[in-house]
Write an enzyme that holds these catalytic residues in place. Structure first.
Site, PDB file in Angstrom:
ATOM      1  N   ASP A  48       0.841  -1.195   0.000  1.00  0.00           N
ATOM      2  CA  ASP A  48       0.000   0.000   0.000  1.00  0.00           C
ATOM      3  C   ASP A  48       0.881   1.253   0.000  1.00  0.00           C
ATOM      4  O   ASP A  48       1.611   1.496   0.962  1.00  0.00           O
ATOM      5  CB  ASP A  48      -0.895  -0.020   1.243  1.00  0.00           C
ATOM      6  CG  ASP A  48      -2.105   0.869   1.124  1.00  0.00           C
ATOM      7  OD1 ASP A  48      -2.166   1.672   0.191  1.00  0.00           O
ATOM      8  OD2 ASP A  48      -3.005   0.747   1.975  1.00  0.00           O
ATOM      9  N   ASP A  49       0.835   2.030  -1.077  1.00  0.00           N
ATOM     10  CA  ASP A  49       1.614   3.269  -1.197  1.00  0.00           C
ATOM     11  C   ASP A  49       3.117   3.018  -1.293  1.00  0.00           C
ATOM     12  O   ASP A  49       3.920   3.896  -0.952  1.00  0.00           O
ATOM     13  CB  ASP A  49       1.347   4.232  -0.025  1.00  0.00           C
ATOM     14  CG  ASP A  49      -0.032   4.864  -0.072  1.00  0.00           C
ATOM     15  OD1 ASP A  49      -0.833   4.495  -0.954  1.00  0.00           O
ATOM     16  OD2 ASP A  49      -0.320   5.718   0.775  1.00  0.00           O
ATOM     17  N   CYS A  86      -5.620   3.783  -4.138  1.00  0.00           N
ATOM     18  CA  CYS A  86      -5.794   2.477  -3.501  1.00  0.00           C
ATOM     19  C   CYS A  86      -7.136   1.814  -3.805  1.00  0.00           C
ATOM     20  O   CYS A  86      -7.176   0.692  -4.303  1.00  0.00           O
ATOM     21  CB  CYS A  86      -5.585   2.590  -1.997  1.00  0.00           C
ATOM     22  SG  CYS A  86      -6.482   3.933  -1.216  1.00  0.00           S
ATOM     23  N   ARG A  90      -7.483  -1.589  -5.988  1.00  0.00           N
ATOM     24  CA  ARG A  90      -7.894  -2.851  -5.365  1.00  0.00           C
ATOM     25  C   ARG A  90      -9.181  -3.382  -5.990  1.00  0.00           C
ATOM     26  O   ARG A  90      -9.381  -4.595  -6.075  1.00  0.00           O
ATOM     27  CB  ARG A  90      -7.994  -2.664  -3.857  1.00  0.00           C
ATOM     28  CG  ARG A  90      -6.606  -2.510  -3.230  1.00  0.00           C
ATOM     29  CD  ARG A  90      -6.599  -1.972  -1.806  1.00  0.00           C
ATOM     30  NE  ARG A  90      -5.236  -1.609  -1.437  1.00  0.00           N
ATOM     31  CZ  ARG A  90      -4.372  -2.394  -0.793  1.00  0.00           C
ATOM     32  NH1 ARG A  90      -4.744  -3.600  -0.424  1.00  0.00           N
ATOM     33  NH2 ARG A  90      -3.159  -1.985  -0.515  1.00  0.00           N
ATOM     34  N   LYS A 143      -5.960  -5.560   3.795  1.00  0.00           N
ATOM     35  CA  LYS A 143      -6.819  -4.404   3.526  1.00  0.00           C
ATOM     36  C   LYS A 143      -7.845  -4.726   2.432  1.00  0.00           C
ATOM     37  O   LYS A 143      -7.496  -5.179   1.358  1.00  0.00           O
ATOM     38  CB  LYS A 143      -5.949  -3.224   3.104  1.00  0.00           C
ATOM     39  CG  LYS A 143      -6.712  -1.957   2.755  1.00  0.00           C
ATOM     40  CD  LYS A 143      -5.744  -0.842   2.413  1.00  0.00           C
ATOM     41  CE  LYS A 143      -6.460   0.417   1.949  1.00  0.00           C
ATOM     42  NZ  LYS A 143      -5.543   1.522   1.665  1.00  0.00           N
ATOM     43  N   HIS A 145     -11.167  -2.390   1.729  1.00  0.00           N
ATOM     44  CA  HIS A 145     -11.358  -1.000   1.284  1.00  0.00           C
ATOM     45  C   HIS A 145     -12.055  -0.901  -0.067  1.00  0.00           C
ATOM     46  O   HIS A 145     -11.679  -0.105  -0.928  1.00  0.00           O
ATOM     47  CB  HIS A 145     -10.017  -0.271   1.250  1.00  0.00           C
ATOM     48  CG  HIS A 145     -10.157   1.213   1.441  1.00  0.00           C
ATOM     49  ND1 HIS A 145      -9.130   2.101   1.201  1.00  0.00           N
ATOM     50  CD2 HIS A 145     -11.210   1.977   1.834  1.00  0.00           C
ATOM     51  CE1 HIS A 145      -9.530   3.338   1.454  1.00  0.00           C
ATOM     52  NE2 HIS A 145     -10.797   3.288   1.839  1.00  0.00           N
ATOM     53  N   HIS A 227       1.521   2.414   3.955  1.00  0.00           N
ATOM     54  CA  HIS A 227       0.565   3.535   4.005  1.00  0.00           C
ATOM     55  C   HIS A 227       0.648   4.225   5.364  1.00  0.00           C
ATOM     56  O   HIS A 227       0.876   3.581   6.387  1.00  0.00           O
ATOM     57  CB  HIS A 227      -0.845   2.984   3.788  1.00  0.00           C
ATOM     58  CG  HIS A 227      -1.919   3.997   3.572  1.00  0.00           C
ATOM     59  ND1 HIS A 227      -2.387   4.815   4.575  1.00  0.00           N
ATOM     60  CD2 HIS A 227      -2.647   4.303   2.470  1.00  0.00           C
ATOM     61  CE1 HIS A 227      -3.357   5.580   4.095  1.00  0.00           C
ATOM     62  NE2 HIS A 227      -3.528   5.302   2.823  1.00  0.00           N
ATOM     63  N   ASP A 343      -0.369  -0.845  -4.928  1.00  0.00           N
ATOM     64  CA  ASP A 343      -1.631  -0.347  -5.477  1.00  0.00           C
ATOM     65  C   ASP A 343      -1.512   1.021  -6.134  1.00  0.00           C
ATOM     66  O   ASP A 343      -2.396   1.431  -6.888  1.00  0.00           O
ATOM     67  CB  ASP A 343      -2.727  -0.325  -4.400  1.00  0.00           C
ATOM     68  CG  ASP A 343      -2.366   0.514  -3.185  1.00  0.00           C
ATOM     69  OD1 ASP A 343      -1.293   1.148  -3.172  1.00  0.00           O
ATOM     70  OD2 ASP A 343      -3.173   0.532  -2.226  1.00  0.00           O
ATOM     71  N   ASN A 344      -0.457   1.759  -5.859  1.00  0.00           N
ATOM     72  CA  ASN A 344      -0.209   3.057  -6.493  1.00  0.00           C
ATOM     73  C   ASN A 344       1.208   3.502  -6.160  1.00  0.00           C
ATOM     74  O   ASN A 344       1.917   2.820  -5.416  1.00  0.00           O
ATOM     75  CB  ASN A 344      -1.221   4.122  -6.046  1.00  0.00           C
ATOM     76  CG  ASN A 344      -1.502   4.159  -4.563  1.00  0.00           C
ATOM     77  OD1 ASN A 344      -2.597   3.835  -4.109  1.00  0.00           O
ATOM     78  ND2 ASN A 344      -0.519   4.545  -3.778  1.00  0.00           N
ATOM     79  N   LYS A 399       1.114   9.191  -6.169  1.00  0.00           N
ATOM     80  CA  LYS A 399      -0.261   8.745  -5.968  1.00  0.00           C
ATOM     81  C   LYS A 399      -1.220   9.909  -6.232  1.00  0.00           C
ATOM     82  O   LYS A 399      -0.895  11.060  -5.939  1.00  0.00           O
ATOM     83  CB  LYS A 399      -0.391   8.260  -4.517  1.00  0.00           C
ATOM     84  CG  LYS A 399      -1.783   7.932  -4.030  1.00  0.00           C
ATOM     85  CD  LYS A 399      -1.700   7.554  -2.554  1.00  0.00           C
ATOM     86  CE  LYS A 399      -3.065   7.321  -1.938  1.00  0.00           C
ATOM     87  NZ  LYS A 399      -2.955   6.936  -0.517  1.00  0.00           N
TER      88      LYS A 399
END
Length: 559
Positions: A48-49, A86, A90, A143, A145, A227, A343-344, A399
């Site tokens: 994540d991130d 994100c 996802r 996660k 989300h 993240h 994810d980014n 991002k």
């Protein structure tokens, strides 16, 4: 569909057969080899991130030996794209669709438009549902989300993690176990850490999957690290405490040099200038400052923020190592398809100093003995735009945006039983919409034409298996949009645009850092690609853009 009663009967039968095999002289190795000759298990790991260059095997100085080992035995995808944020990414990972098509064009707030419903659309079908119907055990740790409250209603047997974006890594109550009737781990006071716990349950789920050896398993290991908030165990932070005092300018140069040595980027790649950033609620951009222009106390604060970020990545890698150990101990590693990505791009929110307390304009300057408190349970930090720029070396932006810094992810695929060119670097453009077709190909499960009485959406992606095994791929067109930032890539040409801005045209075969805008020289090509983007945007519910995203940090576009 997996049936507990049928599973119980099969498990008893498996036990009887195993005893018979042992009694008749068959070895455990022969039993394992027979099991591994079938359809592969699938481990999909999403960070994540995480920035493009944060991993060691992509040029970073952060210690990631586990992921580096997967890259050494697998392949690295160096032109692997995400959606820039994100929730949309996802959603694409789970369905194989562009995010607006399934109602996740923005985040989880309903904007009352088809492409911006704020939750995964009712008519969408997840890869977990398809694999489950095809005989796979299906598990999710990490996660979710996607705007819904229960992943077990969308194809996963078991879930542990956070249903929303991470708010803390230190509070056990922030994480959820589903179905709710399931037993949970008990952690001594002060010993809970989210990344560790997500891995604890992932390993639990692997044990569950092994109880039915005739059913392969699919584990979606969706970490919420690195993240924000920047939280990490102190021993991991101290490991990096002195590493980032050289500043982001030196780190960017050092990373690009290693990326060239590793052949992640061509030797002629130029480092982009320090990126612009947009502070909370501001429409005018500023430029990240030179590291040496900052006061000493500010440099100390920022070096510690990046040290915590690095510690989070390091700790995630350690935990991936725990999962790999579990696979090795159970003779599963050779025939498990492992895909890793982010994810980014790295997150710039919102300025070079980062924020504190909550995502906003709040910033606290830590200095002296206060630095030792950073990253603990009573803190909440982000890393800021300067370090995010370094994480995305050598690209522009981050991002939220559709320039390379926002949509380029590190990609690793590991599957010893099938990958022929171990350690190879694959530079063919690919996208996270390709994950679902890839998983369906290797699992030998057909994509259903109908689901719950309605026709399913055609998949826009394509399997990654041919390209990771060196087969020539034809040029394709990939599309992007988030918050009005937009892009289209066709072959080596790419249009990129900022929210409310004009198209910029880049030849990525010569200029992937997007420094030489050719739009004025090739208006015909700009017009051709613009028409394609607009057609895609209308067909996928991207347009019309929402007039109000209902978020304070994004100012309205001036008419």
């Amino acid at each position: 569909m997996y049936s507990p009663m049928l599973s119980h009967l099969k498990t008893r039968l498996t036990t009887i057969v195993a005893i018979f095999l042992l009694c008749t002289g068959w070895s455990q190795h022969a039993w394992s080899a027979k099991k591994e000759s079938g359809r592969p298990n699938i481990l999909l790991i999403v960070a994540d991130d995480l920035g493009y260059s944060d991993l060691g095997c992509f040029g970073g100085e952060i210690e990631t030996p586990q992921l580096d080992s997967l890259a050494a035995r697998g392949v690295r995808l160096t032109q692997y794209y995400n959606t820039g944020r994100c929730c949309p990414s996802r959603g694409s990972i789970m369905t194989g669709q562009y995010p607006h098509r399934i109602g996740l064009g923005h985040m989880t707030r309903n904007l009352n438009q088809r492409g911006y419903q704020g939750h995964i659309a009712d008519e969408a079908i997840t890869v977990a549902q398809i694999l489950q119907q095809g005989g796979y055990r299906t598990f999710l740790s990490g996660k979710w989300h996607l705007g819904t409250e229960d992943p077990t209603k969308l194809g996963f047997e078991e879930f542990y993690g956070t249903l929303v974006s991470a708010k803390t890594f230190w509070d056990v109550d922030h994480f959820t176990r589903l179905p709710a009737s399931r037993a949970t781990h008990t952690y001594p006071k002060g010993e809970f850490y989210g990344t560790d716990a997500v891995t604890d349950y992932a390993i639990d789920f692997l044990r569950m999957g092994r109880r039915t050896p005739d059913h392969p398993w699919f584990l979606y290991l969706a970490y919420n690290a690195p993240h924000f908030p920047l939280h990490a165990p102190k021993e991991d932070i101290l490991k990096y405490a002195d590493r980032y005092h050289v500043g982001w300018d030196q780190i960017r140069k050092q990373r690009l040099a290693r990326m060239k040595e590793l052949k992640i980027v061509p030797p002629e790649t130029k480092l982009s200038p320090r990126s612009r950033y947009w502070d909370w609620g501001e429409s005018e951009a500023r430029v990240n400052p030179a590291w040496d222009s900052l006061p000493t106390d500010r440099r100390g604060d920022l070096a510690r923020r990046m040290a915590i970020f690095a510690a989070m990545v390091d700790r995630m890698d350690q935990n991936i190592g725990r999962v790999l150990t579990s696979l090795r101990q159970n003779n599963e590693l050779e025939n498990t398809l492992i895909i890793f990505t982010s994810d980014n791009g790295a997150c710039a929110e919102w300025d070079p100093h980062g924020f504190d307390i909550r995502s906003s304009r709040n910033n606290t300057l830590y200095w002296g003995d206060q630095l030792d408190k950073m990253g603990g349970p009573d803190t909440h930090h982000s890393v800021g735009s300067g370090w995010a720029n370094a994480s995305n070396t050598p690209w522009r932006l981050y991002k939220h945006y559709n320039h390379e810094g926002g949509i380029a992810s590190p990609g690793i695929i590991h599957w010893p039983r099938q990958i022929k060119q171990k350690g190879a670097i694959v530079s063919t453009p690919a996208h996270i919409i390709d994950i679902v077709p890839t998983l369906l190909e290797v699992s030998e499960v057909s994509y259903p034409q109908k689901w719950d009485g309605h026709s399913t959406l055609p998949l826009p992606g394509k399997s990654l298996i041919p390209q990771i095994n060196g087969k020539q791929q034809t040029d394709r067109t990939l599309y992007f949009e988030h918050q009005g930032n937009r892009a289209i890539r066709e072959g080596h040409w790419k249009l990129s645009a900022l929210r409310g801005g004009d198209w910029e045209l880049y030849d990525l075969s010569q200029d992937r850092t997007e420094l030489n805008d050719l739009a004025e020289q090739r208006p015909d090509l700009v017009n051709q690609l613009d028409q394609k983007w607009n057609l895609w945007a209308k067909e996928n519910f991207v347009l019309p853009f929402p007039k109000d995203y209902r978020i304070d940090y994004l100012p309205p576009i001036k008419e």
